[in-house]
Every structure is written in C-alpha cells, then in structure tokens.
Design an enzyme around this catalytic site. Sequence first.
Site, mmCIF file in Angstrom:
data_model
loop_
_atom_site.group_PDB
_atom_site.id
_atom_site.type_symbol
_atom_site.label_atom_id
_atom_site.label_comp_id
_atom_site.label_asym_id
_atom_site.label_seq_id
_atom_site.Cartn_x
_atom_site.Cartn_y
_atom_site.Cartn_z
ATOM 1 N N GLN A 251 -4.151 -25.290 26.757
ATOM 2 C CA GLN A 251 -4.388 -24.771 28.100
ATOM 3 C C GLN A 251 -3.237 -25.066 29.051
ATOM 4 O O GLN A 251 -2.982 -24.311 29.984
ATOM 5 C CB GLN A 251 -5.691 -25.355 28.663
ATOM 6 N N ASP A 353 -11.481 -18.500 24.988
ATOM 7 C CA ASP A 353 -10.467 -17.672 25.644
ATOM 8 C C ASP A 353 -10.263 -16.347 24.934
ATOM 9 O O ASP A 353 -10.037 -15.314 25.569
ATOM 10 C CB ASP A 353 -9.129 -18.415 25.672
ATOM 11 N N HIS A 422 -54.650 -1.930 63.540
ATOM 12 C CA HIS A 422 -55.413 -0.989 64.373
ATOM 13 C C HIS A 422 -55.881 0.210 63.529
ATOM 14 O O HIS A 422 -57.055 0.610 63.599
ATOM 15 C CB HIS A 422 -54.531 -0.512 65.522
#
Length: 432
Positions: A251, A353, A422
């Site tokens: 890496q 990877d 209502h």
Amino acid sequence: MVVKLKQRNNASVGAASKVDTTAVVRGVIGDIRANGDQAVRSYSEKFDKWSPASFKISQEEIQQIISTVPQQIIDDIKQVQDNVRTFALAQRASIKDFELEIRPGVHLGQKNVPINSVGAYIPGGRYPLLASAHMTILTAKCAGVPHVTACTPPIAGKIPANTIAAMYLAGADDIFVLGGVQAVASMAIGTETMKKVDFIAGPGNAFVAEAKRQLFGEEIGIDLPAGPTEILIVGDEHADPFILATDLLSQAEHGPDSPAVLITNSKTVGEKTIEEVDRLLKILPTADIASVSWDRLGEVVLVENLDEAYKVADEYAYEHVQILTENPREALEKMSNYGALFLGEKTCVSYGDKCIGTNHVLPTRGAARYTGGLWVGKYLKTVTYQEVTSAQESGQLGLLCGRSARAENFEGHARSGDARAHQYLGEKFDWI
C-alpha cells in the site's frame, strides 16, 4: 502501554510543499461552469496534454481499443468482475422494500430506488487503476442505475486501453477519456457534450477529492470523502515479518502520502518487520515511491496485548485493516472502526484492491468512524411513502397532528390535521 518502534517522520511531512488545492479547484470549477466545453478542453490541454477531437469514445472506437488488449487481461477482467458482481448482487438482495400497516387502514412503506444517473471517476496518472471501473461502474449497474457516465484520464498522452476495456465490460453507458477536476466538474455541472449526473463515485488524487467536496450538495451527491490509501496491520507474535513487510509496502507504493502502520504485541516481530521493510525496499521496483511513504508515514507500534492492539487500531480508524493473528476473527467482535477487514495470512489488502469482489473504495482519514465504503446501497435512495385508507384513523391522526403541531406553534400544520378531524369525525374548530 504503547511504544513506537518506528514513528512518523514529522519533519519530513512538514517539509513537503503544498499547493493551494482548494483555490485551484475552485477556479477550474468556476471556469467550467461559465465556459463549458471550451474550459474543459483548455484544462485538459494544460494538465494532461490531451485535446482530441472528442473526449467521448464512440462504440466503434471502444471495440477497436478493446481489440488491442491481450486476451488474458480480458479474461482476468471478466473473472474479477464476476466476483464483484456476485458480491454486489448479494448486497442488493439484502436490501428490502417493505410495507407495514401500523393501524387499521394506516399504511407505511419503504422503497429503495436507484439514482437516475451516476458519474464514475476511474483514476489514471501514476497507475491505470482499471479495478476502480469494477468497483464504481459495475456496482452502480448492480444497484439498477440506468445511466453511468465514466471518465478516466489519458496516461502519458495515450488512451489507457486496459482501463477502457474494464469500463466497457462493467457496463458504462458513456466513456470519456478525460481526467482530473475537469472530468469531475463536467459530470457534476454538465456541458454541451456531457450530460449532468446526480452522483459521482470513485477515488482520485487530492484535486479530484477536493472537486467532489466542493461540488457536493448543491450539484451532486458523492460516495464518500477520499484521501490517500491507508493500511494498518495488527500482528501477534506468530506473524511472519516477511509477510508483514510485504503487505505494508503493497500500500505504501500507492503514493508518498500513504500511511502504513503495524501494531504488534511482539517487540521481536516489530523489529524484524522494520528490517524486512528496509531489505525489500532495495529490490522493490516502486521503491522510489514506497520508501518516501514509509519514511514519512510508516509506523510500528508495540502494545502489551491484542486487546490493546484492537483498541489502538480503532483509534486510527484506517480504511484497510489486516489481521495477522492466531485467531483473526476475534477482530470482528473487538473492532468497529475500519473500512474493510482482511482476516488471516491467506488474505491480503491487495486482494480487496484488485480481485476478491468486495469494494475497494473505502473511507480514509478517520471517516471509518462514521461510514463504511462504497457499496450497492450508496447508489440507492431509500424513500418512504404513506397512505391512510380509513376515515376513522385519518380523523384520529388529525386530532393528534393538531395537538402536536400546536405544541410547536405550527398553526398551518395543525389546521391540515383539523381539516381531516372535521371531515371524518365531525369535530368542530373555530377556524372552520
């Protein structure tokens, strides 16, 4: 007890010259926003010495380019993509739509809808990272994304044929040989020749990462913040210093700013690993890069026991965490901050990877504390819907809504609830 057998060379890090990346990127984006393709071509000429008649590769050109790629490479691309596809489709199958009736006639639901258009950035530059085509394009297609625009830069003034093959085989709908900020900005903003996308995924250098950051929100969504590749290995007294050193350098060769860290409970293993790194750097073809990274950002940390090692590793919160211990699966229970775990000596970060099938676009710079990496779910919008079919329940919800909204002084919200109470329950309100 934590002792560093090798520390970062902070003096070297501090001495590194820094470009005002933010200002450079802001200028390029602003120019492309104002001048479109003309600005794109100007920056491609400036940064990549690349100015073809068209940055977009036609289907005929794609087939001609692929014909130049050795058959073994084509076969390997297909095998790797089969691994990525298998895992990505399994991820997609794990994400479920559902509908729930929480009360009679009150239905709540969830759907996972693919993003309509995605931009995939496939890095080039130092290395042709054709594996990133699998990770970004193919995963988007497995999520059901209808249209993927993919960009990759030229390498030394030439079309990267292997990368184009990987992009095409992954399912890219449009392929452009275009790199850097100009590619990201073109996809995010849209130009005369490139359609605007809704989301951009893929790794890149500091300029690409900054472009994604600046364009995020107003213009596009992005996969995650990106930084230099990181590797951290937890190794016990049984770990092989040769394997440890080899994997650390795998890496470190990404770039001079790629941290490589070993945490071990064995002073002998730590010291021998440092010796092995020094030996291997003398024969590694990419030592000119890896040696700088190891000198500046390499660390070997000695701890008392593995429990402390896992704790320290979680504090680093690196993207790649490799566990080379007698019982590597212990880390699944004892760690929480990582992009991806690689368990045991038979597994290595390079598999992730390049070929094993999990996604290699992972969180860096501590982002693993709050997010995972790129996966099928990043390309999906989890949306909800609701439907009330019961008049009685709608009226009761109306009463509850009215009370709840007025507790927050939202009278307009309250009246939407009042209207249902209502209409369906006959409740009386002064304002009606």
